[in-house]
Design a protein around this motif. Structure first.
Motif, mmCIF file in Angstrom:
data_model
loop_
_atom_site.group_PDB
_atom_site.id
_atom_site.type_symbol
_atom_site.label_atom_id
_atom_site.label_comp_id
_atom_site.label_asym_id
_atom_site.label_seq_id
_atom_site.Cartn_x
_atom_site.Cartn_y
_atom_site.Cartn_z
ATOM 1 N N PHE A 142 0.930 -1.017 0.009
ATOM 2 C CA PHE A 142 0.052 0.074 -0.026
ATOM 3 C C PHE A 142 0.969 1.178 0.078
ATOM 4 N N PHE B 88 -8.099 0.513 -2.214
ATOM 5 C CA PHE B 88 -8.766 0.738 -3.390
ATOM 6 C C PHE B 88 -9.890 -0.180 -3.447
ATOM 7 N N GLN C 254 6.881 -1.698 3.305
ATOM 8 C CA GLN C 254 5.535 -0.963 3.194
ATOM 9 C C GLN C 254 6.082 0.302 2.832
ATOM 10 N N TYR D 63 -4.893 5.395 -4.842
ATOM 11 C CA TYR D 63 -5.191 4.356 -3.782
ATOM 12 C C TYR D 63 -4.954 3.200 -4.595
ATOM 13 N N SER D 64 -4.124 2.509 -3.650
ATOM 14 C CA SER D 64 -3.728 1.055 -4.334
ATOM 15 C C SER D 64 -4.307 0.073 -3.044
ATOM 16 N N ARG E 253 -1.688 2.801 -10.171
ATOM 17 C CA ARG E 253 -1.716 2.322 -8.688
ATOM 18 C C ARG E 253 -2.371 1.126 -8.272
ATOM 19 N N GLN E 254 -3.314 0.840 -9.239
ATOM 20 C CA GLN E 254 -4.102 -0.261 -8.907
ATOM 21 C C GLN E 254 -3.839 -1.680 -9.723
ATOM 22 N N PRO F 58 2.283 -0.506 -7.335
ATOM 23 C CA PRO F 58 2.553 -1.262 -5.898
ATOM 24 C C PRO F 58 3.307 -2.401 -6.191
#
Lengths: 403, 178, 338, 176, 173
Positions: free
Chosen positions: C75, C239, D175, C234-235, D78-79, D105
């Motif tokens: 994240f 998300f 992280q 957002y990841s 990001r996703q 990520p």
């Protein structure tokens, strides 16, 4: 309907300094921009200034083609205009044939027209698909790309590749029409006519599409001519100009078709004109298939230079092999220009040779590069959500614009 | 050129438009017209002249390196070989006979335009119809001559071979290949 | 002696809130509806949706696979964003979108800590809190696209709040009660709400499409203008939670829609005590009706492109507001004459 | 106790949590489940680097429909967890692709699609071209110009096998 | 207004006109670069209303700038592409390769010629591309910035015949 806040003339030179405007970079990694970065200055939701930053896919096709033999420029020129490869290939070979003084036999001209029109339909369907995803309707994207597949199957039967055909060579074409091609083509055209009726309800007459596209990105006739816009976007503003009619090449003289034009020049007209042009292309394909003359698919001079093995292959499998001189063609010094009406607009070619193996000056302009004024001049004054609508209606393909 | 009449456009009333769009969407929801090729389970049988991966016929080739000259991305390199009596060629020092050259294709740079097929004076290239290979690292897609001679094998041999045919009711359907 | 029934009563309520129409069903239904949306969009677009995840049952575990991937992804919190709001906002938004479920009964056997009288009022009031967190999300992630997305959410929120309240108001006027059970009871005696006042039903549908971002009004996550709208930065799981919230809201709205307009648990007997007959059976009827409403709304993704922001806001203040006023007038006339 | 790791449950809470997390990550059932989840949810970022984007779009079209395999082109970096370098990348585009790769990520993979991304293809000696290997760690190479959507599907299947093979370090530790 | 009338009208402007029907080349050669704008205005009046391409051709002794104009509105002229050509001097040749700075001396200044964007607005982007590829400075162009190339190639004028490049010095990260 969205009203224009600025007119076309003073569009590009509005100064955007000061912190009243937000600058959004709709960059290359953005679902709504393709391979380019559009710098947009926003005043609230109104677009004040657009500065397209292109060149992300500038693969130096001119620089490379000036360092390679003439025959090797065919695959380079095709990779630049990927959804519409036959027209890139056709425009280069038409200009090269004028330089070499060659003339393709009638059957090869008809085969070139057939391949060009099938590729125009796939190019328009590609444009409609991208326009659909820019407006948000993933169904139109899927339908358009799904309906491209039967036509790609046709070209696979004819040339043996899905998109990059390299089908046209100086003096003719590389393969003849296989046996089952004519019936298969009629079935595909019949299927497409049925599908076009479905497009009407979901896409052309969809109320959301109408409210998003009518009176958006308006460019009237005089500005379209002044800014040198090209292709279906020009005809949507009422200018009656089509290179196939005014500067005929291949077999377009003895094929009768009609050039559709609309008057209002907004995004909705550019959408309608692409559907009309698909219908016209289907009409042309039917005529070409009906009166396709018999005979050789390569001109006499090249045929004589084939060695016996190649002649046998040509007679058995109707596949043209290259005689040895293809590797180092040396046209006499001089220059030639050529123009072809591709799916997105007019490709212009200018070749200059000084008698050597490599072209001395290899210059070509693709339609999307000449549609750039749509961003800087026409998109100003509308809202942010209209930018994808204009971008999609212009059918702008960045790798082709960057050459 | 006569000024062809500019076409009029008819905008549809929004309410009717909404109803027609939803009806069409529902019709496509219930009609059985999928056009998907379930790839790993069924693969397309491509036309005979499809330009996929290819190999060279060792006996027929005369080592004239015309293919190396015309290959636009210069993916073909000629390997010096020795041709023994039985017509086969062996690597440099392994046997005696006429010294010749044989082409090897670097799959990473080849663009499958088949210019080499067409310029070869003795038509020595053999197409193999395999079109969907992938590799893990770059040594795999630059084969040596022996690996290049072996025709590449189908990744999914036991999948159903189908041919596509457009039909009016079911969209683009598939039928088992003849 | 009074303690034991009180404890049983509390356990039942907890089961009521957690298990049946509460947390578990919402999560399960959200996952199923995401899968069904991709399957329906696939079918209309002449292709399979997700299939190879679990081929025998048609790819039903696709949403589970997505959830797993999201939960085990790293994240990223961008430096520019203020950490607290950035991390808390999606969680709060997900929680607040489920709070109205406490007050939405799915069966006559319904007893809770709060007075049963004002359930319609409380549930409607609490539903309108969720979009505020969407604005916080857009504001906190330091990204121009999500900032523009949060402004759009604010515009649309204001323009569609009043029509929603008017349409609920018009039904409340007709049923003369602020309590769902009495509303459903009057629909038993009389016609279901949708036939009584179809205009209010249409307005409610339009507002549902707008607030949950379904397709003609998918303006806040308009991915062809703003990359992912509010959730650009957002990841991982945040998300996933953010993407599931509109589906939870969709579930809550369609529960209210089926209670007010589709006659609640109509075929099931109206009043019957006991947890089985009073809660499970009628509850199933209501949830099935809500599920049908959800599939219809989810089907719109494959038919429509996206409206522009100013068109949506103009129509919000324009004809949707007019329609909802008309709905109130209709219900007043019906009250006078019927 | 796991051999060689000594007693896990000693020391302060935060340290114990880290050690047990590391221990659990390597355990078979967890990695098998996560690798199944990641395998069927490989979302490529919506970044068309060059003309192979036409075949990448055709791969998402109804005929080849890679959404069956969980391959859904998605908007933001990001996703997503996969980058498909489609064809030629010029210097300008390579810097953008590199920045998008850094924004993604942790568990992420790269497919080099098309001859231009592998060895430069037909534009190999142009001054503006960068090969995908020079600036990204590439996992699977898909030859072809442009490769057929089936070849891309084959590349995705091979990527799934690769993820399954190296599933022990699938769950990211740091992280950011 | 067909090709021959156009030929006579342009020759009146003092330009050498050659017309090759078979190779579709209609060439208007203007020896003195300063009279370009006047010939361009005449062509605009005659009906050639937009520019198809602006480019340069690098000869050993000079660089020729070519504007290819065509016409949308005049029917009889539509089959024609008119090339307006002017030679400009090339300036100092490139210095020898200097291994220490690994360059060929400082970037050579662009060569001045006046821009025709006020006559043909469609030449806006075409001239920007000719500028960054050939180093032709179009005086009077609204914003002459590079459009296709990244910054590390600006000043090297890639399409000139003596352009070479060294891939090692360019970094991506």
């Amino acid at each position: 309907m969205s009203e224009r806040v600025y007119n076309i003339e003073e569009a590009p030179n509005i100064d955007v300094s000061g912190d009243r405007y937000i600058m959004l970079q709709i960059g290359p990694s953005h679902p709504g921009s393709g391979h380019m970065r559009i710098k947009v200055w926003l005043d609230g939701d109104i677009v004040v200034k657009v500065d397209p930053d292109i060149g992300f896919v500038h693969r130096t096709s001119e620089w490379l083609s000036e360092r390679r033999e003439f025959i090797k420029a065919i695959p380079i020129v095709e990779r630049i205009m990927l959804p519409d490869t036959i027209h890139a290939n056709l425009s280069y070979i038409t200009t090269l044939e004028r330089l070499l003084g060659l003339e393709a036999p009638p059957r090869a001209q008809y085969l070139r027209t057939l391949a060009a029109e099938i590729n125009r339909i796939t190019s328009h369907l590609y444009g409609i698909g991208i326009f659909g995803i820019f407006l948000g309707s993933s169904t139109v994207y899927m339908w358009a790309f799904g309906d491209r597949e039967p036509f790609i199957d046709l070209m696979e039967m004819l040339t043996g590749a899905r998109i990059t055909y390299s089908y046209i060579i100086p003096g003719g074409v590389r393969w003849d029409m296989p046996k089952g091609f004519k019936e298969r083509a009629e079935k595909v055209l019949e299927y497409m006519e049925k599908r076009l009726k479905d497009y009407d309800d979901i896409w052309v007459k969809n109320p959301v599409v109408q409210s998003r596209c009518v009176n958006v990105g308006v460019i009237d006739k005089t500005n379209a001519i002044r800014l040198g816009v090209v292709g279906p976007n020009l005809r949507a503003s009422g200018v009656y100009y089509d290179t196939r009619k005014h500067d005929p090449y291949a077999a377009y003289q003895n094929v009768d078709f009609e050039v559709p034009t609309f008057k209002n020049g907004d995004a909705y007209d550019r959408l309608l004109i692409r559907v009309e042009e698909i219908k016209q292309s289907m009409k042309i394909i039917k005529q070409v298939l009906k009166d396709m003359p018999e005979g050789k698919i390569i001109d006499e001079g090249t045929y004589k230079q084939l060695n016996p093995v190649m002649k046998k292959v040509y007679d058995e499998r109707a596949r043209v092999m290259f005689p040895a001189f293809y590797n180092h063609m040396r046209p006499q010094p001089g220059e030639a220009t050529g123009r072809v009406e591709a799916g997105r607009g007019e490709i212009f070619f200018y070749l200059r040779s000084d008698g050597g193996k490599y072209p001395y000056r290899f210059r070509w302009v693709t339609p999307s590069f000449r549609n750039l004024p749509f961003f800087t001049h026409v998109a100003v004054g509308y809202r942010l959500a209209d930018l994808p609508a204009i971008y999609g209606s212009v059918d702008y393909f960045p790798p082709e614009a960057d050459r | 050129m006569s000024e062809s009449s500019a076409k009029e456009r008819k905008l549809r009333n929004p309410i009717v438009g909404h109803i027609r769009a939803l009806a069409k969407g529902f019709k496509y929801l219930v009609e059985p017209n999928r056009m998907t090729l379930d790839y790993p389970a069924e693969t397309m049988k491509l036309p005979p002249n499809y330009r996929g991966f290819f190999t060279v016929d060792d006996k027929k080739c005369i080592g004239c390196s015309m293919c190396e000259m015309i290959c636009p991305p210069q993916a073909i390199t000629m390997i010096p070989r020795v041709q023994v009596q039985s017509g086969q060629t062996v690597p440099e020092g392994a046997g005696q006979g006429k010294k010749t050259k044989r082409p090897v294709v670097n799959w990473g740079r080849c663009i499958y335009c088949y210019f080499c097929f067409d310029i070869c004076p003795v038509d020595a290239f053999v197409p193999s119809g395999v079109h969907d290979l992938a590799f893990y690292n770059d040594k795999d897609y630059r084969p040596s001559y022996e690996e290049y001679l072996k025709p590449p094998e189908e990744p999914y041999k036991n999948s159903k071979k189908v041919v596509s045919r457009p039909d009016l009711k079911r969209g683009v359907g598939y039928e088992p290949a003849p | 002696m009074g303690i034991i029934p009180l404890i049983i009563w509390l356990i039942e309520d907890l089961l009521y809130v957690i298990i049946f129409p509460g947390l578990v069903t919402v999560m399960v239904l959200a996952i199923i509806i995401i899968y069904i949306e991709r399957k329906i969009a696939g079918k209309v677009q002449m292709r399979f949706g997700p299939l190879w995840v679990s081929k025998r049952i048609g790819g039903a575990l696709q949403s589970v696979a997505d959830l797993l991937r999201f939960s085990f992804q790293s994240f990223i919190v961008p430096e520019g964003a203020d950490r607290l709001a950035f991390i808390l906002a999606p969680g709060l938004m997900f929680a607040f979108s489920m709070i109205p479920l406490i007050f939405v009964p799915v069966g006559p056997y319904y007893s809770l800590l709060f007075p049963a009288g004002l359930t319609v009022l409380l549930s409607v009031a609490l539903i309108l809190v969720t979009p505020i967190y969407a604005i916080v999300i857009g504001w906190s992630s330091d990204n121009k696209f999500s900032f523009v997305g949060s402004l759009r959410e604010a515009f649309l929120l204001m323009s569609y709040e009043i029509p929603f309240i008017f349409s609920v108001l018009s039904m409340v006027i007709f049923y003369r009660t602020l309590n769902y059970i009495d509303a459903v009871a009057s629909q038993y005696r009389f016609l279901p709400g949708i036939i009584l006042n179809p205009v209010a039903a249409v307005v409610m549908l339009i507002v549902m499409i707008r607030t949950t971002g379904r397709f003609p009004f998918d303006i806040t996550e308009a991915d062809s203008e703003l990359v992912m709208g509010l959730f650009t930065e957002y990841s991982a799981l945040f998300f996933g939670v953010g993407m599931a919230t509109p589906y939870v809201e969709l579930y809550v709205y369609s529960l209210i829609f089926s209670l007010l307009f589709l006659g609640g648990w109509w075929p099931a007997p109206l009043y019957s005590p006991g947890p089985i007959m009073g809660l499970i059976l009628p509850g199933l009827v209501v949830v099935v009706k809500a599920f049908i409403v959800m599939t219809i709304l989810v089907f719109l993704r494959s038919v429509y492109p996206r409206y522009r922001l100013d068109q949506a806001v103009r129509s919000g203040w324009g004809y949707v507001m007019g329609l909802s006023a008309l709905a109130v007038v209709i219900s007043i006339l019906e009250v006078i004459f019927l | 106790m796991a051999d060689g790791e000594g007693l896990i449950f000693l020391g302060n809470l935060e340290e114990v949590a880290k050690k047990s997390l590391e221990y659990l990550k390597k355990k078979e059932p967890i990695t098998k489940m996560v690798s199944w989840g990641v395998n069927f949810s490989l979302w490529p970022v919506h970044l068309m680097t060059s003309c192979c984007g036409a075949e990448f779009a055709a791969a998402a079209s109804p005929r080849f429909d890679l959404e069956r395999l969980g391959f859904l082109p998605f908007g933001g970096p990001r996703q997503t967890n996969l980058i498909v370098v489609e064809g030629t990348t010029t210097w300008k585009m390579a810097r953008v692709v590199r920045r998008v790769y850094d924004q993604m990520p942790a568990p992420k993979w790269v497919i080099a699609m098309g001859a231009c991304a592998m060895d430069g293809g037909i534009f190999w000696d142009s001054y503006n071209i960068v090969v995908a290997r020079d600036y990204l760690p590439v996992d699977v190479y898909v030859p072809g110009c442009p490769p057929r959507p089936e070849a891309l599907a084959r590349g995705v299947m091979m990527l799934k096998e690769k993820i399954d093979r190296e599933r022990s370090n699938l769950i990211p530790s740091e992280q950011r | 207004m067909n090709a021959d009338e156009l030929k006579t009208a342009l020759e009146a402007e003092g330009a050498k006109v050659t017309y090759d029907q078979k190779r579709k080349v209609f060439d208007v050669f203007v020896q003195d670069p300063s009279r370009i704008k006047q010939v361009a205005r005449k062509m605009l009046e005659l009906g050639l209303d937009h520019v198809v391409s602006v480019t340069g051709v690098d000869y050993p002794d000079r660089i020729e700038v070519i504007w290819h104009a065509s016409s949308y509105s005049v029917d009889s002229l539509e089959g024609l592409v008119v090339a307006l050509r002017t030679p400009i001097s090339k300036g100092p040749p490139r210095q020898a390769y200097d291994p220490r700075t690994r360059t060929y001396g400082p970037a050579r200044p662009p060569l001045p010629v006046d821009s025709l964007t006020d006559v043909w607005p469609s030449a806006l982007f075409l001239e920007r591309e000719a500028h960054e590829m050939f180093g032709i400075e179009f005086r009077g162009h609204p914003d002459l910035r590079p459009i296709l190339l990244s910054d590390d190639f600006y000043g090297k004028w890639p399409l000139r015949k003596d352009f070479t490049y060294d891939k090692s010095e360019l970094k991506v990260a």
